[in-house]
Design an enzyme around this catalytic site. Structure first.
Site, PDB file in Angstrom:
ATOM      1  CB  SER A   1      -0.911   0.015   1.240  1.00 27.90           C
ATOM      2  OG  SER A   1      -1.772  -1.093   1.233  1.00 27.90           O
TER       3      SER A   1
HETATM    4  N1  SAM Z   1      -0.934  -4.780   4.083  1.00 30.48           N
HETATM    5  C1  SAM Z   1      -0.207  -5.080   2.883  1.00 30.48           C
HETATM    6  C2  SAM Z   1       1.176  -4.514   2.878  1.00 30.48           C
HETATM    7  O1  SAM Z   1       1.532  -3.772   3.797  1.00 30.48           O
HETATM    8  O2  SAM Z   1       1.917  -4.836   1.939  1.00 30.48           O
HETATM    9  C3  SAM Z   1      -0.910  -4.635   1.627  1.00 30.48           C
HETATM   10  C4  SAM Z   1      -1.847  -5.575   1.229  1.00 30.48           C
HETATM   11  S1  SAM Z   1      -2.501  -5.648  -0.376  1.00 30.48           S
HETATM   12  C5  SAM Z   1      -3.069  -4.015  -0.702  1.00 30.48           C
HETATM   13  C6  SAM Z   1      -3.943  -6.607   0.061  1.00 30.48           C
HETATM   14  C7  SAM Z   1      -3.647  -7.998   0.536  1.00 30.48           C
HETATM   15  O3  SAM Z   1      -4.860  -8.598   0.989  1.00 30.48           O
HETATM   16  C8  SAM Z   1      -3.098  -8.903  -0.550  1.00 30.48           C
HETATM   17  O4  SAM Z   1      -1.888  -9.453  -0.130  1.00 30.48           O
HETATM   18  C9  SAM Z   1      -4.179  -9.970  -0.713  1.00 30.48           C
HETATM   19  O5  SAM Z   1      -3.663 -11.235  -1.063  1.00 30.48           O
HETATM   20  C10 SAM Z   1      -4.803  -9.965   0.669  1.00 30.48           C
HETATM   21  N2  SAM Z   1      -6.157 -10.511   0.764  1.00 30.48           N
HETATM   22  C11 SAM Z   1      -7.194 -10.367  -0.107  1.00 30.48           C
HETATM   23  N3  SAM Z   1      -8.273 -11.019   0.358  1.00 30.48           N
HETATM   24  C12 SAM Z   1      -7.932 -11.578   1.549  1.00 30.48           C
HETATM   25  C13 SAM Z   1      -8.609 -12.378   2.520  1.00 30.48           C
HETATM   26  N4  SAM Z   1      -9.888 -12.757   2.364  1.00 30.48           N
HETATM   27  N5  SAM Z   1      -7.937 -12.751   3.624  1.00 30.48           N
HETATM   28  C14 SAM Z   1      -6.636 -12.384   3.814  1.00 30.48           C
HETATM   29  N6  SAM Z   1      -5.942 -11.650   2.928  1.00 30.48           N
HETATM   30  C15 SAM Z   1      -6.575 -11.244   1.810  1.00 30.48           C
END
Ligand code: SAM
Length: 219
Positions: free
Chosen positions: A65
């Site tokens: 992000s």
């Molecule tokens: N917090 C992260 C970072 O600091 O890099 C950014 C995350 S990215 C914008 C969103 C993340 O949410 C992705 O890695 C994706 O695989 C994960 N994600 C999507 N749906 C999810 C779910 N149901 N449970 C857990 N993770 C999920």
């Protein structure tokens, strides 16, 4: 071996100045951003991008992000050093590393197996100790509930009821909610057993929250 040089620290100070100018005020959040070496999450070839206020691809179609988004969500959490916090969407581990600067009680869950494994390697290598889980975080992490704070780092179609149930009384959920193109940042506070207050903030654009109470449950 990655190093954290004076140049990197200077770039972080400039980033914090930008975040302050954009309205971030919580000193714990600004200190955390100034402390965590964001360039550790980038390939050598992209080091220059690490301290720009931008999201960046981390593989598997996902992103680390934007620093402003990380700071904004963390500020909305009103995080204290005693808080137990659940992060949904570990991704690169950057947001988690920022949370760990403020409280040691961090639980984080990631749906994508390769990203979960990569983040675990990162945490081990840097001596960080969040509780990490692989699974569908749209359902929260009931085995370790309740949480004082829950932060969702992917865009949800609705507020998952499971997450509301896993908050302590006084607990706060920060979650972007909307369609696939744009989501409104929401802060939901559990003020009493069955009573919640909702506040809406600016629009953001996140990758989709998958899983049963995310977009997979909408079909
Ligand atoms: N917090 C992260 C970072 O600091 O890099 C950014 C995350 S990215 C914008 C969103 C993340 O949410 C992705 O890695 C994706 O695989 C994960 N994600 C999507 N749906 C999810 C779910 N149901 N449970 C857990 N993770 C999920």
């Amino acid at each position: 071996m990655q190093t954290d040089s004076y140049r990197h620290k200077g770039m972080r100070r400039s980033l914090v100045k930008i975040l302050r100018e954009k309205g971030i005020r919580d000193p714990r959040v600004l200190d955390a951003i100034e402390t965590v070496p964001r360039h550790y999450f980038f390939d050598k070839a992209f080091l220059e991008q690490a301290y720009q206020d931008k999201a960046f691809p981390i593989g598997e179609g996902q992103t680390i992000s934007q620093p402003y988004t990380v700071a904004f969500q963390t500020e909305l959490l009103q995080l204290k050093p005693t808080d137990k916090v659940l992060e949904i969407g570990t991704g690169s581990g950057y947001q988690c590393s920022v949370l760990l600067q403020i409280t040691p009680h961090v639980y984080t869950i990631e749906y994508n197996r390769p990203l979960y494994e990569k983040a675990n390697i990162f945490f081990r290598k840097h001596g960080l100790k969040p509780h990490t889980f692989h699974g569908d975080g749209s359902l929260g992490l009931p085995a370790h509930a309740p949480y004082d704070k829950i932060i969702v780092t992917a865009g949800a179609p609705v507020v998952p009821k499971e997450l509301l149930r896993q908050l302590t009384i006084g607990g706060i959920l920060v979650i972007p909610v909307g369609n696939e193109n744009t989501q409104k940042m929401m802060r939901i506070t559990r003020v009493a057993e069955g009573e919640f207050t909702r506040e809406e903030f600016a629009d953001f654009k996140f990758v989709p929250l998958l899983g049963r109470s995310g977009w997979d449950g909408q079909e």
